[in-house]
Design an enzyme around this catalytic site. Structure first.
Site, PDB file in Angstrom:
ATOM      1  N   GLU A   1     -67.439  30.088 -38.497  1.00 38.49           N
ATOM      2  CA  GLU A   1     -68.124  30.580 -39.695  1.00 38.49           C
ATOM      3  C   GLU A   1     -67.990  29.473 -40.728  1.00 38.49           C
ATOM      4  OE1 GLU A   1     -68.958  31.339 -43.024  1.00 38.49           O
ATOM      5  OE2 GLU A   1     -67.186  32.600 -43.235  1.00 38.49           O
TER       6      GLU A   1
ATOM      7  N   CYS B   1     -68.450  31.533 -49.388  1.00 36.31           N
ATOM      8  CA  CYS B   1     -69.483  30.989 -48.502  1.00 36.31           C
ATOM      9  C   CYS B   1     -70.768  31.791 -48.599  1.00 36.31           C
ATOM     10  CB  CYS B   1     -68.971  30.945 -47.063  1.00 36.31           C
ATOM     11  SG  CYS B   1     -68.394  32.537 -46.435  1.00 36.31           S
TER      12      CYS B   1
END
Length: 466
Positions: free
Chosen positions: A229, A263
């Protein structure tokens, strides 16, 4: 060697820790490997009970853990409390659903054979985790994977060692066996040695795309399963019929949550020309109204950046973007005060090859683009090497879903900010990584989906059992 935990709001040392020597590292990995055979055969109902107990430990010590997070990486204290509660939620979720997600699945096959898929754990899984959500990122990994029968080995970010040790204590206090979850306080240059250890059965990383490439390369040489990720540059698309008050309110939250260090934070605001001026005026005003200050103060909206060097990197991105033609509407300079404080910043019309357009900007900096129509908005949203999250704002929900389906992203939201939820798969595409966390998909990443074929006597038909 000692590791110092430093408060980014004050520059003072929070605590010091002894790092793990090579022998310590090996001993912890060996303990994980030795624990795995027993843990994998522990009934899943017992593993679920222990996970529920971990959730209770989190809730009982919420204020302690929240304070630790705020001291080590600077997020506002109220957001730290919410993070602890979210970790308890993911424990509750898998404590309820893990057995269902991992149950044997009968599959129709030959009439005289019984065929099914079973899901079995792989072994010790290495989790390389970042500092920005120092509890949530770890529990997002640990809750499903430990309950699936794997054991966890954590390499946390070097600036949150207290959180790493505290999380280890959560599982210990919940009653997990020694070795089911352990933390390595090691330097980043030691990660390859862990990845190359044949006792490690899988690795998951949340971090930069550069770190992801390095880990994937080493793990690939070992044929070790990976989930990555890797962040993003999420678009926040405002169409001409967007409900403006709610859109602006959420836009500010979506950009500044966690001091802008997320993020899945909205980073590129792509606005239809018909509402561009109204959106920009209101957005700049709301960004300017946010309170920057001591993250332990309940009135603070934005605390410091997690480290001084990270703030310096952020400022370089801002300066280069402006030097190359972007217009500064708000902020743009480190604040003249103790601590790594950067103000809410808004840049309009950055050039297409500037840092704020092409890179992930990890801090309270928003870029705003004006586009002529819906089609151009979609093109601009997808004009990035990242593909984690995206959102679109419109009064027409059918239109919103149509646009959301065209985003090149792992997550797409209509009239809502991008967020993670234990009930839904989480992950990205393109340079934002691969694999999924959370929900049914997440718990099945680090298991062996094994086919079982049981052949009966010829002519003896079997009955499929749900």
């Amino acid at each position: 060697m000692t590791i110092e935990s430093t408060n980014p709001a004050t520059g003072t040392v929070v605590d010091t820790f002894e790092d793990d020597s090579g022998a310590d590292r090996d001993e912890r990995i060996e303990r994980a490997a030795e624990t795995f055979p027993e843990w994998r055969t522990t009934p899943i109902e017992r593993r679920q009970q222990l996970l529920a107990a971990a959730g209770e430990v989190l809730r009982e010590n919420s204020e302690e853990y929240a304070t630790l997070m705020t001291e080590e990486m600077g997020k506002p204290i109220d957001q730290s409390r919410s993070e602890v509660e979210k970790c308890a939620w993911v424990c509750d979720y898998y404590a309820e659903h893990a057995a269902e997600f991992l149950a044997d699945e009968p599959v129709a096959g030959e009439p005289d054979a019984e065929t099914k898929v079973v899901y079995q754990p792989l072994g010790p899984i290495l989790a390389i985790m970042p500092w920005n959500f120092p509890f949530w990122q770890v529990f997002r990994f640990a809750a499903p994977n430990l309950t699936a029968g794997n054991v966890g080995v954590l390499k946390h970010a070097s600036n949150v060692p207290g959180c790493a040790r505290a999380i280890e204590d959560v599982f210990r206090e919940a009653g997990y066996p020694d070795g089911a979850f352990s933390s390595l306080l090691i330097d980043s240059d030691e990660i390859d040695a862990v990845l190359e250890d044949d006792r490690i059965a899988g690795v998951t990383l949340t971090g930069s795309d550069g770190a992801g490439r390095a880990v994937a390369e080493t793990a690939g040489n070992e044929l070790t399963k990976t989930v990555l990720e890797l962040g993003g540059s999420d678009p926040f698309v405002v169409l001409d019929d967007a409900p403006m008050e709610k859109t602006v309110e959420t836009a500010v939250q979506a950009r500044l949550i966690n001091n802008g260090q997320s993020c899945i934070a909205a980073k590129r605001f792509i606005v239809h020309t018909d509402v561009y001026d109204e959106f920009l005026d209101r957005f700049v005003d709301e960004m300017d109204a946010q309170v920057v200050g001591d993250p332990m103060d309940e009135k603070t909206d934005i605390g410091p950046q997690a480290r001084e060097d990270l703030m310096d990197d952020l400022h370089e991105q801002v300066e280069e973007t402006i030097d190359r033609g972007g217009d500064l509407e708000l902020g743009g300079e480190p604040m003249d005060r103790d601590g790594a404080y950067y103000p809410p910043t808004v840049i309009t019309d950055p050039l297409e090859d500037s840092p704020a357009d092409q890179e992930e900007v990890f801090g309270p900096v928003a870029t705003v683009f004006e586009v002529s129509d819906e089609e151009r908005a979609i093109e601009k949203a997808n004009d990035t090497r990242f593909g984690l999250g995206a959102s679109v704002w419109t009064a027409d929900l059918d239109r919103g879903e149509r646009v959301a389906r065209r985003f090149e992203s792992g997550l797409a939201f209509v009239n809502e900010l991008v967020k993670s939820d234990p009930r839904l798969p989480f992950g990205g595409v393109k340079d934002s990584g691969y694999g999924r966390e959370l929900a049914r998909a997440g718990i099945r990443e680090f298991v062996n989906a094994k086919t079982i074929w049981v052949q009966h006597e010829a002519g003896e038909e079997t009955e499929m059992v749900e």
